[in-house]
Design a protein around this motif. Structure first.
Motif, mmCIF file in Angstrom:
data_model
loop_
_atom_site.group_PDB
_atom_site.id
_atom_site.type_symbol
_atom_site.label_atom_id
_atom_site.label_comp_id
_atom_site.label_asym_id
_atom_site.label_seq_id
_atom_site.Cartn_x
_atom_site.Cartn_y
_atom_site.Cartn_z
ATOM 1 N N ALA A 20 0.813 -1.220 0.000
ATOM 2 C CA ALA A 20 0.000 0.000 0.000
ATOM 3 C C ALA A 20 0.845 1.268 0.000
ATOM 4 N N LYS A 24 3.168 3.568 -7.280
ATOM 5 C CA LYS A 24 2.164 2.890 -8.097
ATOM 6 C C LYS A 24 2.269 3.320 -9.552
ATOM 7 N N THR A 56 -9.838 -2.389 0.664
ATOM 8 C CA THR A 56 -8.420 -2.730 0.828
ATOM 9 C C THR A 56 -7.777 -3.007 -0.516
ATOM 10 N N LEU A 59 -6.468 0.046 -1.944
ATOM 11 C CA LEU A 59 -5.285 0.593 -1.283
ATOM 12 C C LEU A 59 -3.985 0.055 -1.879
ATOM 13 N N VAL A 60 -4.030 -1.127 -2.460
ATOM 14 C CA VAL A 60 -2.791 -1.771 -2.895
ATOM 15 C C VAL A 60 -2.492 -1.539 -4.371
ATOM 16 N N ILE A 219 -2.560 -6.956 4.646
ATOM 17 C CA ILE A 219 -3.080 -5.782 5.361
ATOM 18 C C ILE A 219 -4.123 -6.195 6.397
#
Length: 344
Positions: A20, A24, A56, A59-60, A219
């Motif tokens: 996370a 990116k 979630t 988020l990654v 996570i």
């Protein structure tokens, strides 16, 4: 030391832990649109578990993988099984299955006290969704509306055990599974809150691959931390005992890192044997893993505390704050000072 313009990459174990927070790559992929139908008295735990997986997942990755919208049957105010009233985004009649804003996935959220009677507008919507080859899902006893709509005919479904007899008696063309989660073609069903999470992770893996799900699990892996403070990797039963001992030694000696010879003495193995263990099971070298472990610890201190960068460098075994800053930037793409500014 590597060139400061070269980005280092985490080995697969610690890549998931840090996913996370890594730089990116932007994509033009449109988020997959998920709709949740909240029936009166729906299970709050099953619903939030399913949504948690989607949030979630976002988020990654650089760009959001999913968007989600909630729908009430006739009102945007829906009471959950906990007696808490939830404000849904829209009502059922506003759902779009075609054109801009059309749903890709539709999930019916059930609960212990949800009505088992057919709600005709929902049945019609589910039939239309299935006809358009969309993905359908049911949480808790959300399979019951799917059965009323006829989309489960000839298929197996999972639902809460309290409703097994009802479906077996009322829908002879639907087979009830003893398992808590079933994936059938484009239909996913689950029987409770834990299986709701697993159902969504299965869906995410199908759409976005194993690496994304592995990062999500990392996570959400608080239950993988034991009472003695060791992480799930330290206690992974698939790893040899000697390797797990080495990982614990590293985890417990962050501020003053142990040398490879010291580690070898502690576990009674040769340096060469230790290197083979790390390469075979973690796809990296002991020194590299140790560095990744220390930089991960540093990232947590940096983003979760007000400890100075120089003190963090010392606490994580770096010879200087300059060396620490270079290493941090190589892994995370920005220097520690910038990462701290961006944490909000």
């Amino acid at each position: 030391m590597s060139n400061s313009n070269e980005q280092r990459h985490f080995s697969h174990r610690l890549r998931d832990t840090n996913s996370a927070f890594l730089p990116k790559r932007e994509t033009n992929t449109k988020p997959i649109s998920v709709g949740f139908v909240l029936q009166p008295h729906f299970s709050m735990m099953a619903f939030t578990a399913a949504v948690d997986a989607l949030v979630t997942a976002n988020l990654v990755q650089a760009a959001p993988l999913f968007s989600f919208t909630t729908y009430g049957l006739q009102s945007t105010q829906v009471q959950s099984d906990l007696g808490i009233e939830i404000s849904a985004n829209r009502i059922l009649g506003e759902m779009m299955l075609e054109g801009e804003g059309a749903l890709d996935v539709l999930i019916v959220c059930g609960g212990f006290r949800c009505s088992l009677s057919e709600y005709t507008p929902l049945s019609q919507l589910l039939k239309a969704t299935a006809k358009r080859q969309k993905i359908l899902g049911g949480l808790w006893n959300g399979a019951v509306p799917l059965a009323h709509a006829g989309v489960l005919n000839g298929l197996i479904c999972a639902l809460h055990p309290d409703n097994h007899a009802f479906v077996q008696e009322g829908f002879p063309q639907v087979q009830v599974s003893p398992h808590t989660m079933v994936i059938e073609s484009r239909i996913l069903t689950s029987a409770g809150s834990n299986s709701a999470l697993e159902m969504m992770l299965t869906l995410i893996e199908r759409l976005h691959g194993t690496n994304t799900v592995r990062a999500i699990r990392e996570i959400l892996s608080s239950d993988g931390i034991t009472n003695d403070g060791h992480t799930s990797a330290d206690n992974d039963p698939t790893l040899p005992d000697s390797l797990r001992t080495l990982l614990r030694l590293m985890s417990c000696n962050i501020e003053e890192p142990l040398g490879i010879e010291e580690l070898a003495d502690y576990v009674g193995l040769s340096r060469r044997r230790i290197e083979r263990l790390f390469q075979s099971h973690l796809e990296t070298t002991p020194s590299r893993y140790y560095l990744e472990l220390r930089i991960t610890h540093a990232r947590r201190l940096l983003l979760q505390s007000s400890v100075s960068i120089s003190d963090i460098a010392v606490a994580c075994g770096f010879v200087s704050s300059t060396h620490f800053s270079h290493c941090f930037k190589e892994f995370f793409g920005v220097p520690p000072s910038q990462a701290r500014l961006n944490r909000s």
